[in-house]
Design an enzyme around this catalytic site. Sequence first.
Site, PDB file in Angstrom:
ATOM      1  N   ARG A 147       0.825  -1.169  -0.169  1.00 57.86           N
ATOM      2  CA  ARG A 147       0.035  -0.163   0.117  1.00 57.86           C
ATOM      3  C   ARG A 147       1.102   1.278  -0.164  1.00 57.86           C
ATOM      4  NH1 ARG A 147      -2.039  -3.533   4.041  1.00 57.86           N
ATOM      5  NH2 ARG A 147      -4.152  -4.402   3.513  1.00 57.86           N
ATOM      6  N   LYS A 171      -2.007  -1.888   7.837  1.00 59.49           N
ATOM      7  CA  LYS A 171      -3.058  -1.494   8.581  1.00 59.49           C
ATOM      8  C   LYS A 171      -3.109  -1.973   9.956  1.00 59.49           C
ATOM      9  CE  LYS A 171      -6.230  -0.920   4.682  1.00 59.49           C
ATOM     10  NZ  LYS A 171      -7.644  -1.148   3.946  1.00 59.49           N
ATOM     11  N   HIS A 243      -1.878   2.208  -5.879  1.00 62.95           N
ATOM     12  CA  HIS A 243      -2.554   0.950  -5.542  1.00 62.95           C
ATOM     13  C   HIS A 243      -2.637   0.139  -6.838  1.00 62.95           C
ATOM     14  CE1 HIS A 243      -4.358  -0.727  -1.753  1.00 62.95           C
ATOM     15  NE2 HIS A 243      -5.289  -1.123  -2.775  1.00 62.95           N
ATOM     16  N   ARG A 246      -0.094  -2.489  -6.696  1.00 63.79           N
ATOM     17  CA  ARG A 246      -0.637  -3.614  -5.711  1.00 63.79           C
ATOM     18  C   ARG A 246      -1.293  -4.409  -6.386  1.00 63.79           C
ATOM     19  NH1 ARG A 246      -1.221  -4.590  -0.106  1.00 63.79           N
ATOM     20  NH2 ARG A 246      -3.266  -5.134   0.597  1.00 63.79           N
ATOM     21  N   HIS A 269      -3.899  -9.308   3.711  1.00 61.08           N
ATOM     22  CA  HIS A 269      -5.391  -9.200   3.902  1.00 61.08           C
ATOM     23  C   HIS A 269      -6.084 -10.146   5.236  1.00 61.08           C
ATOM     24  CE1 HIS A 269      -6.177  -8.257  -0.708  1.00 61.08           C
ATOM     25  NE2 HIS A 269      -5.681  -7.309   0.068  1.00 61.08           N
ATOM     26  N   TYR A 278      -8.796 -11.438  -7.320  1.00 58.92           N
ATOM     27  CA  TYR A 278      -7.787 -11.472  -8.364  1.00 58.92           C
ATOM     28  C   TYR A 278      -7.925 -12.770  -9.073  1.00 58.92           C
ATOM     29  CZ  TYR A 278      -5.821  -7.840  -5.662  1.00 58.92           C
ATOM     30  OH  TYR A 278      -5.768  -6.549  -5.208  1.00 58.92           O
TER      31      TYR A 278
END
Length: 297
Positions: A147, A171, A243, A246, A269, A278
């Site tokens: 990110r 995060k 992004h 990514r 994730h 994806y």
Amino acid sequence: MIWKDIKADFSRYLKFERALSTNSIDAYLNDVSKFQIYCEDNALTLEKLGPRNIQKFLMYINEFNISPFTQSRILSGLKAFFAFLMIEHNLKSNPIELIEAPRIPRKIPTVLNILEIEQLLAAIDLSTDEGMRNKAIIETLYGCGLRVSELTGLKCSNLFLDVEFIKVEGKGNKERLVPVGAQAIKFLKMYLNDIRVHIPVKPGQEDFVFLNRRGSALSRVMVFYIIKDLAAKAGIEKPISPHTFRHSFASHLVEGGADLRAVQDMLGHESITTTEIYTHIDKEYLQSVITQFHPRS
């Protein structure tokens, strides 16, 4: 309950109990402020709110043509807010507990193909110090699937290039180890050893990898600008951002047959359902092959 005091307590709760980033805390508080305005305009108090009030608020924000994604995010922020009130301020009932978020259509993210990645990299002027830094930035974004906040927050002390890994602070301040490829290692070393060592670093910025000319950590906005400028020079018309690299990193791994769990770990994730998007990119590619080459399409 006084809104100003409640929001200050909520902010501290998000920071110290939930360990959220500053950006996430700001987003939560912004959502709560929207709800505060609605409550004050309708003379509603937090203690007497019911599910019907929440539903009317959602109808109210829908009138401003707010997307289902944003509505869902606002509802998520309010759910965290009311959960906090139940725990910290002894709110007797949770009016939002049974409210469902609007369904969000899953969009296939924009990705760059290999040729477009090469075109963008070729547009970088490696004769300048900034060009060498930007080359290391793009190689790291694409080579590690970071990110933009993870890139700008990347620390020299978290680089383990001799064993081909970097430690990333994602995060919620969650850390993960991400493998880094040969090209990214090559240009990271060139930037660190030949460019960064000559930058007069500002106090407190010594450990950040990517710096601007004044010796401060590179900002997220600056990374956006760098990428937009390179895309224009490379003649890439797709709407791209940090992004995008990514997304490209993940989709190229999945298309190449990488294990979905491994990609999930590298991206950081929490749920594999987020990573599964994806696989849809891959299916889109397969469908395009059928459309282009099958005689009955």
